[in-house]
Design a protein around this motif. Structure first.
Motif, PDB file in Angstrom:
ATOM      1  N   MET A   1       0.833  -1.176   0.000  1.00 58.99           N
ATOM      2  CA  MET A   1       0.000   0.000   0.000  1.00 58.99           C
ATOM      3  C   MET A   1       0.876   1.237   0.000  1.00 58.99           C
ATOM      4  O   MET A   1       1.967   1.232   0.547  1.00 58.99           O
ATOM      5  CB  MET A   1      -0.908   0.011   1.222  1.00 58.99           C
ATOM      6  N   ILE A   2       0.361   2.282  -0.612  1.00 61.98           N
ATOM      7  CA  ILE A   2       1.085   3.550  -0.677  1.00 61.98           C
ATOM      8  C   ILE A   2       0.345   4.564   0.176  1.00 61.98           C
ATOM      9  O   ILE A   2      -0.878   4.650   0.140  1.00 61.98           O
ATOM     10  CB  ILE A   2       1.195   4.044  -2.127  1.00 61.98           C
ATOM     11  N   GLU A  59      -5.457   1.709  -0.958  1.00 59.84           N
ATOM     12  CA  GLU A  59      -5.520   0.259  -0.796  1.00 59.84           C
ATOM     13  C   GLU A  59      -4.718  -0.457  -1.873  1.00 59.84           C
ATOM     14  O   GLU A  59      -3.973  -1.369  -1.619  1.00 59.84           O
ATOM     15  CB  GLU A  59      -6.977  -0.214  -0.879  1.00 59.84           C
ATOM     16  N   LYS A  60      -4.915  -0.030  -3.110  1.00 62.49           N
ATOM     17  CA  LYS A  60      -4.246  -0.696  -4.222  1.00 62.49           C
ATOM     18  C   LYS A  60      -3.875   0.344  -5.277  1.00 62.49           C
ATOM     19  O   LYS A  60      -4.686   1.182  -5.633  1.00 62.49           O
ATOM     20  CB  LYS A  60      -5.161  -1.753  -4.837  1.00 62.49           C
ATOM     21  N   THR A  61      -2.656   0.275  -5.741  1.00 61.85           N
ATOM     22  CA  THR A  61      -2.176   1.155  -6.798  1.00 61.85           C
ATOM     23  C   THR A  61      -1.576   0.271  -7.875  1.00 61.85           C
ATOM     24  O   THR A  61      -0.824  -0.650  -7.566  1.00 61.85           O
ATOM     25  CB  THR A  61      -1.091   2.113  -6.269  1.00 61.85           C
ATOM     26  N   GLU A  62      -1.917   0.524  -9.125  1.00 57.31           N
ATOM     27  CA  GLU A  62      -1.349  -0.270 -10.215  1.00 57.31           C
ATOM     28  C   GLU A  62      -0.642   0.645 -11.201  1.00 57.31           C
ATOM     29  O   GLU A  62      -1.087   1.762 -11.451  1.00 57.31           O
ATOM     30  CB  GLU A  62      -2.442  -1.072 -10.933  1.00 57.31           C
ATOM     31  N   PHE A  63       0.458   0.174 -11.729  1.00 61.09           N
ATOM     32  CA  PHE A  63       1.235   0.886 -12.722  1.00 61.09           C
ATOM     33  C   PHE A  63       1.048   0.157 -14.049  1.00 61.09           C
ATOM     34  O   PHE A  63       1.372  -1.024 -14.163  1.00 61.09           O
ATOM     35  CB  PHE A  63       2.710   0.931 -12.310  1.00 61.09           C
ATOM     36  N   PHE A  64       0.502   0.835 -15.044  1.00 58.72           N
ATOM     37  CA  PHE A  64       0.174   0.234 -16.327  1.00 58.72           C
ATOM     38  C   PHE A  64       1.113   0.718 -17.422  1.00 58.72           C
ATOM     39  O   PHE A  64       1.610   1.840 -17.375  1.00 58.72           O
ATOM     40  CB  PHE A  64      -1.254   0.622 -16.758  1.00 58.72           C
ATOM     41  N   PHE A  89       6.746  -4.587  -8.299  1.00 59.45           N
ATOM     42  CA  PHE A  89       5.496  -4.068  -7.768  1.00 59.45           C
ATOM     43  C   PHE A  89       4.710  -5.218  -7.148  1.00 59.45           C
ATOM     44  O   PHE A  89       4.402  -6.193  -7.814  1.00 59.45           O
ATOM     45  CB  PHE A  89       4.669  -3.408  -8.873  1.00 59.45           C
ATOM     46  N   ALA A  90       4.378  -5.085  -5.859  1.00 57.78           N
ATOM     47  CA  ALA A  90       3.576  -6.093  -5.169  1.00 57.78           C
ATOM     48  C   ALA A  90       2.162  -6.072  -5.740  1.00 57.78           C
ATOM     49  O   ALA A  90       1.801  -5.180  -6.503  1.00 57.78           O
ATOM     50  CB  ALA A  90       3.555  -5.800  -3.667  1.00 57.78           C
ATOM     51  N   GLU A  91       1.339  -7.042  -5.362  1.00 60.41           N
ATOM     52  CA  GLU A  91      -0.047  -7.110  -5.845  1.00 60.41           C
ATOM     53  C   GLU A  91      -0.818  -5.828  -5.562  1.00 60.41           C
ATOM     54  O   GLU A  91      -1.696  -5.451  -6.308  1.00 60.41           O
ATOM     55  CB  GLU A  91      -0.771  -8.306  -5.226  1.00 60.41           C
ATOM     56  N   ASP A  92      -0.484  -5.142  -4.462  1.00 60.54           N
ATOM     57  CA  ASP A  92      -1.187  -3.896  -4.139  1.00 60.54           C
ATOM     58  C   ASP A  92      -0.513  -2.674  -4.748  1.00 60.54           C
ATOM     59  O   ASP A  92      -0.941  -1.552  -4.549  1.00 60.54           O
ATOM     60  CB  ASP A  92      -1.337  -3.727  -2.633  1.00 60.54           C
TER      61      ASP A  92
END
Length: 102
Positions: A1-2, A59-64, A89-92
Motif C-alpha cells: 500500500m502507498i 488500498e491498491k495502486t497499479e502501474f500500467f 510491484f507487489a499485488e497492491d
C-alpha cells in the motif's frame, strides 16, 4: 500500500511512503505536481489538491503500460534497468527496489 502524507498543506512537502514499512518512495516513484487529464485507451487524471493537511493510504495502486505484443494496457509486475536495478510491484502496487550485487 502507498501512503500520502501532507502535514502543512504545502504540496512540495507531501511525503509518499510505503504504508507498511514507512519507507520514503520519493526516489522510486515518478512524482509530478499539477493537473493533467489524458483521454485515450484509459482515462487518467493527475490532480493538485489544496488542503490544510492530509494522510491518505491507497488500498491498491497499479502501474500500467502498453503491452508490446497485444497493444493492451496491462499492470506491470516489475521494471528492470540496464544497470541491473529492478523495481518490483507487489499485488497492491507497492514498489520495492532491488539493486544489483556489487
Amino acid at each position: 500500500m502507498i501512503r500520502f502524507v501532507c502535514e502543512n498543506g504545502v504540496g512540495h512537502t507531501t511525503k509518499i511512503l510505503n504504508a507498511e514499512t514507512g519507507e520514503d518512495l520519493y526516489n522510486v516513484l515518478a512524482i509530478n505536481y499539477g493537473v493533467t487529464i489524458t483521454i485515450g485507451h484509459m482515462v487518467t487524471a493527475q490532480a493538485e489538491i489544496s488542503m490544510l493537511g492530509a494522510d491518505v493510504t491507497a488500498e491498491k495502486t497499479e502501474f500500467f503500460t502498453k503491452h508490446p505484443l497485444t497493444g493492451k494496457y496491462l499492470p506491470l509486475a516489475a521494471l528492470e534497468f540496464r544497470d541491473g536495478t529492478r523495481v518490483e510491484f507487489a499485488e497492491d502496487g507497492t514498489p520495492r527496489v532491488l539493486t544489483p550485487a556489487t
